[in-house]
Every structure is written in C-alpha cells, then in structure tokens.
Design an enzyme around this catalytic site. Structure first.
Site, PDB file in Angstrom:
ATOM      1  N   GLU A 119     -27.221 -17.944 -12.388  1.00  0.00           N
ATOM      2  CA  GLU A 119     -26.646 -19.240 -11.969  1.00  0.00           C
ATOM      3  C   GLU A 119     -25.123 -19.138 -11.840  1.00  0.00           C
ATOM      4  OE1 GLU A 119     -28.024 -22.170 -14.812  1.00  0.00           O
ATOM      5  OE2 GLU A 119     -30.102 -21.628 -14.365  1.00  0.00           O
ATOM      6  N   SER A 204     -23.844   2.748 -10.581  1.00  0.00           N
ATOM      7  CA  SER A 204     -24.559   2.245  -9.405  1.00  0.00           C
ATOM      8  C   SER A 204     -25.034   3.367  -8.514  1.00  0.00           C
ATOM      9  CB  SER A 204     -23.630   1.357  -8.580  1.00  0.00           C
ATOM     10  OG  SER A 204     -23.849   0.020  -8.888  1.00  0.00           O
ATOM     11  N   HIS A 333     -33.775  -8.105  -5.741  1.00  0.00           N
ATOM     12  CA  HIS A 333     -33.157  -6.890  -6.293  1.00  0.00           C
ATOM     13  C   HIS A 333     -31.835  -7.221  -6.971  1.00  0.00           C
ATOM     14  CE1 HIS A 333     -30.654  -3.220  -6.066  1.00  0.00           C
ATOM     15  NE2 HIS A 333     -31.750  -2.695  -6.574  1.00  0.00           N
ATOM     16  N   SER A 334     -31.035  -8.013  -6.307  1.00  0.00           N
ATOM     17  CA  SER A 334     -29.755  -8.448  -6.861  1.00  0.00           C
ATOM     18  C   SER A 334     -29.386  -9.732  -6.131  1.00  0.00           C
ATOM     19  CB  SER A 334     -28.664  -7.390  -6.635  1.00  0.00           C
ATOM     20  OG  SER A 334     -28.295  -7.380  -5.261  1.00  0.00           O
TER      21      SER A 334
HETATM   22  C1  LIG Z   1     -26.624   7.189  -3.840  1.00  0.00           C
HETATM   23  C2  LIG Z   1     -26.974   5.749  -3.553  1.00  0.00           C
HETATM   24  N1  LIG Z   1     -27.668   5.443  -2.437  1.00  0.00           N
HETATM   25  C3  LIG Z   1     -28.007   4.154  -2.167  1.00  0.00           C
HETATM   26  C4  LIG Z   1     -27.632   3.162  -3.025  1.00  0.00           C
HETATM   27  C5  LIG Z   1     -28.003   1.699  -2.712  1.00  0.00           C
HETATM   28  N2  LIG Z   1     -29.062   1.258  -3.647  1.00  0.00           N
HETATM   29  C6  LIG Z   1     -28.761   0.555  -4.754  1.00  0.00           C
HETATM   30  S1  LIG Z   1     -30.132   0.206  -5.662  1.00  0.00           S
HETATM   31  C7  LIG Z   1     -31.137   0.987  -4.551  1.00  0.00           C
HETATM   32  C8  LIG Z   1     -32.615   1.052  -4.769  1.00  0.00           C
HETATM   33  C9  LIG Z   1     -32.982   1.852  -5.962  1.00  0.00           C
HETATM   34  O1  LIG Z   1     -34.364   1.822  -6.134  1.00  0.00           O
HETATM   35  P1  LIG Z   1     -35.011   1.989  -7.529  1.00  0.00           P
HETATM   36  O2  LIG Z   1     -34.540   3.250  -8.144  1.00  0.00           O
HETATM   37  O3  LIG Z   1     -36.465   1.825  -7.378  1.00  0.00           O
HETATM   38  O4  LIG Z   1     -34.372   0.806  -8.372  1.00  0.00           O
HETATM   39  P2  LIG Z   1     -34.711  -0.771  -8.215  1.00  0.00           P
HETATM   40  O5  LIG Z   1     -34.398  -1.183  -6.834  1.00  0.00           O
HETATM   41  O6  LIG Z   1     -36.142  -0.924  -8.495  1.00  0.00           O
HETATM   42  O7  LIG Z   1     -33.834  -1.403  -9.224  1.00  0.00           O
HETATM   43  C10 LIG Z   1     -30.406   1.504  -3.483  1.00  0.00           C
HETATM   44  C11 LIG Z   1     -30.978   2.222  -2.357  1.00  0.00           C
HETATM   45  C12 LIG Z   1     -26.887   3.526  -4.171  1.00  0.00           C
HETATM   46  N3  LIG Z   1     -26.519   2.609  -5.063  1.00  0.00           N
HETATM   47  N4  LIG Z   1     -26.590   4.814  -4.424  1.00  0.00           N
END
Ligand SMILES: Cc1ncc(C[n+]2csc(CCOP(=O)(O)OP(=O)(O)O)c2C)c(N)n1
Ligand SMILES: [Mg+2]
Length: 442
Positions: A119, A204, A333-334
């Site tokens: 929120e 991240s 996701h966020s």
């Molecule tokens: C090297 C890199 N590539 C792409 C991203 C963008 N990104 C952030 S979270 C995510 C998905 C990650 O998937 P998962 O490991 O299943 O985590 P969840 O989404 O379930 O939290 C991506 C592609 C990043 N943060 N770092």
C-alpha cells in the site's frame, strides 16, 4: 584404474595382407603407415565395464535415446494434507505447540507487513515493492532448522530473517532507505541484508550470487567444518548460466551448501512451461551429482524436514544438496508487474483459497485445539498494530546524506569515486534548491 596388458604387443597382418619385412633390429617396419595392421593384445571381455574416464556406465547393445519423459515426474514430498492432517505419522516432526504458534505468527506477520508495504508503494511513499503471498511456508519452514547460515539470495526470502527475529522497523527502514537502514538507502526496497546474521544482501541480478555462495561455502569448509550455506533462488533464475557454474563447482569441490529453489510457477510473466522442458529443477540435480529432493513448499513441515536433513547431511558428508520447493506466486511479481495480463483470476484464486501455506498450518493448529477464531482475530489486529507502529517510526526519519552513496564499496575510496563525490557536492551546492534536501541528513 587403467587395464594392464598381459601380453606384449605383437603385430599381426589383417587377413589377406602380408606382414612388412623385419628390420635390422628385428622389429617390423612401416607399422605406422600401414593401416591394415592391428595390435594383437588381450582385449577386455564384453562383460567388463567401459573404461572411459568421463562416465561410469555399462555398454548398451541397442541404439536408444534417453527419453526425458519416461517417468511421470519426481514426486513431491509432503507431510500434511490440505486440511492440516498428517499423512504419514513417521514423517511428522512433532513440533511443540509454542514453536508451531511462532511459525504461524511469523508467516502471518510477513503477510501483514507485505500488505502495508505494498500500500505504501501504491501511495508513492516507496519506489518499489515485492510481496510474498503464497510463499510464506517455504521461507519460514526453511529458516526453522538450526542453520548457522550465510545466505546468498536471489529472489528474496524475508520470512527467514523475520523468523530469526529481525525487527520490523529495520525491514521498513530498508524499504524507506532512511538513516536507520543498515544499507544506508543504497539498495532498492525489499533487498534486505543483515551482517550479524550472515544474511547476504539480496541481489536483484539473478543468479550472480550462486557461484559466490559456493565460493563462500568452500572458504567456510576450509576454516570451520560445522557451518553450512543455504542459497535461495527461483526456478527462472535456474535458467541462468551462473546456476550451472554454481552447481558444478559445489559438487566437484564437495561444498556443504543447500541450494533452495523456490519454484513458484512464474519468472515474472514467463510460465514454467516456457522456462524449461525437463522435469523442473530437481531433475537437474542428479546431472550434476547433486543430492536432490522436490518438496511441497506450501507444506511447512515438509520444508522443515527436508531443510533440516539437508543441512545436517551437507556438513556430515561434505556435499551439496538441492531442494526444489513447489509453490505458487499469488501476488504480482512486483509493483512493476500486472499479472492479470498473463494469467487467469481462477488460477490465482485456486492457490489463494484452496492451497495456501498459512491456511494449511491454521487447519493443523485448529485440529489440535491450539488456536481458535477469537485468537485469530486478536492476532490479526495486534500484528497489524505492530506493523503500523514500525511504519510510523520510519516514515518520520530522514534519508541518509547523499555523500554516503560513494562509501563502503572499497576500503579506500579510489580516485574516480572521489571525483564523482566531489562533482555531486558541487552540483548540490549549485542546484540543491531543486532537490528535496530537507528530507536528507546533512
Ligand atoms: C540477470 C538478470 N536478468 C533479468 C532480470 C530481470 N528479472 C528480475 S526477476 C526475474 C524473474 C526471475 O524468476 P524467478 O527466479 O522464478 O523468480 P520469481 O519471478 O519467481 O520471483 C527477471 C527475469 C534480472 N533481475 N537479472
Ligand atoms: Mg519463479
């Protein structure tokens, strides 16, 4: 070991070919340029195993490719059903009431904190937020076993820190990036870290910390034999090359690390069906020589049993373990994502209403008579109050001095960072009135 030859090499002609003449020294000549000659030696019998150094396997007489889908899937270890009944008494960890209540309270407190932070982001108080709805069980269940852990983390498990007693106001201070934030406001919100508890600040950048976690484990193994590292990451992260490097180093260097993969069905908007074609992440483990298990991540006791056993054996046997915890990401996701674009409301509702780690543990507590509706109501109210009090405290605090942006990376600040810091100071002297500097510590 290489096979010993029992008879000396003697050259014999192939049928129909003549042997080259003997040389002066009595040996045969022209051997190297005569492809029709084979060495006579004692050959292994067909029953003996192949001697290739790169594999330990038998010969196959039939041409057959391995089918990836010959088995129906690695089973999912569970302990408790959806109504909170223990399915196999032998697997019941029989945790005492006080501990179960603490687990439940941590999971629900995390849930409440997530709601308030979410929120806050919507109201523009913080820049970003990620919540953990539906994944609370695997955070808390994996934190419960006595892990003296250095955690290297990619997707975040704040429930681990919360279970370890990390205070609410520090969670909030991190998200607000104020003067109480141990990271001094230099990380994105929800990227927690805690030096004292060896909880490496969440990164991240997917998977970058997996090889680092293995490196840390290797160093720990050489210095202190009773510690283990647990490394959290998502199934999407497992597609990164760094995950491969980490798994391979961990097994070959015999590192006591627990790889904890949270398979929540999505990598942002990419469903697992587009992320991989094999049987999830657990199926990759044996390919690296990793001890592997798949567990029901919504089943806190299953997560607890698996992590405890892996933690114990990783140290005792000096080898890595892989746990794939199956769950479902109920939230977006966020705050930068809108999941209604790529999945149905019915799908989300199923996990929210029918298979949620919090309601499963609540059923268990109700079955034992350890909890009732009144206690639930009271706890919901008091936990929200706790979160709101922490929230009000952090809201009033200043942000750290902008100069701190440049410190703590190197022991001695290199010239290029000194120049950048001086440039920032100069810029703020000239244009400071255009920035909300009154909110920053001077
Ligand atoms: C090297 C890199 N590539 C792409 C991203 C963008 N990104 C952030 S979270 C995510 C998905 C990650 O998937 P998962 O490991 O299943 O985590 P969840 O989404 O379930 O939290 C991506 C592609 C990043 N943060 N770092
Ligand atoms: Mg995921």
């Amino acid at each position: 070991a290489p096979r010993r030859l029992t008879t000396p090499l003697v050259w014999r002609p192939l049928p129909g070919a003549e042997a080259p003449p003997l040389g002066k020294d009595g040996t045969q000549r022209g051997i190297s340029c005569c492809p029709r000659l084979l060495p006579r030696q004692e050959f292994p019998s067909p029953e003996e195993k192949p001697q290739f150094p790169g594999a330990s396997a038998d010969f196959a007489d039939r041409l057959e490719f391995i089918q990836p889908n010959v088995i129906s899937g690695i089973p999912i270890y569970w302990v408790m059903d959806w109504q909170g009944h223990i399915v196999s008494p032998d697997e019941d960890p029989q945790l005492p009431k006080e501990l179960v209540l603490k687990l439940y309270k941590t999971m629900t407190l995390l849930n409440t904190m997530d709601r308030i932070l979410y929120e806050s982001q919507r109201q523009g108080c913080i820049s970003f937020c990620m919540t953990n709805y539906g994944e609370e069980g695997m955070h808390v269940g994996s934190a419960l076993s006595p892990i003296l852990a250095v955690c290297a983390l990619t997707p975040l498990p704040p429930g681990v820190l919360m279970y370890w007693g990390y205070p609410l106001d520090l969670f909030m201070a991190q998200c607000y990036g104020n003067t109480s934030d141990p990271g001094k406001g230099r990380q994105m919100p929800v990227h927690y870290g805690c030096h004292d508890r060896h909880f490496v600040t969440i990164s991240s950048l997917l998977a970058t910390q997996i090889p680092q976690a293995v490196g840390a484990t290797y160093a720990i193994k050489r210095s202190d034999a009773n510690r283990v590292v647990i490394c959290y990451f998502g199934e999407g992260t497992a597609s990164e090359g760094d995950t491969h490097a980490g798994f391979n180093f961990a097994t070959t260097l015999e590192c006591p690390i627990v790889f904890f993969c949270r398979n929540n069905g999505y990598a942002i908007s990419t469903p697992t069906s587009e992320q991989y074609r094999g049987d999830g992440i657990a199926a990759r483990g044996p390919g690296y020589g990793l001890m592997s298990i798949r567990v029901d991540g919504n089943n806190i006791f299953a997560v607890y049993n698996a992590t405890k056993e892996a933690r114990h054996r990783a140290v005792a046997e000096n080898q890595p373990f892989l746990i794939e915890a199956m769950t479902y990401r109920i939230s977006h996701h966020s705050t930068s994502d809108d999941s209604s674009v790529y999945r149905s409301v019915d799908e989300v509702n199923y996990w929210d209403k029918q298979d949620h780690p919090i309601s499963r543990l609540r059923h268990y507590m109700l079955n034992w008579g350890w909890w009732d509706k009144e206690e639930e109501k009271g706890w919901r109210k008091s936990s929200r109050k706790m979160v709101m009090e922490a929230f009000e405290q952090v809201e009033r605090k200043l942000k750290p001095n902008p100069k701190l942006l440049f410190s703590d990376v190197y022991r001695e600040m290199p010239p290029h960072l000194q120049r950048q810091r001086a440039a920032l100071e100069q810029h703020l002297q000239h244009y400071g009135k255009h920035y909300p500097l009154e909110h920053f510590e001077q």
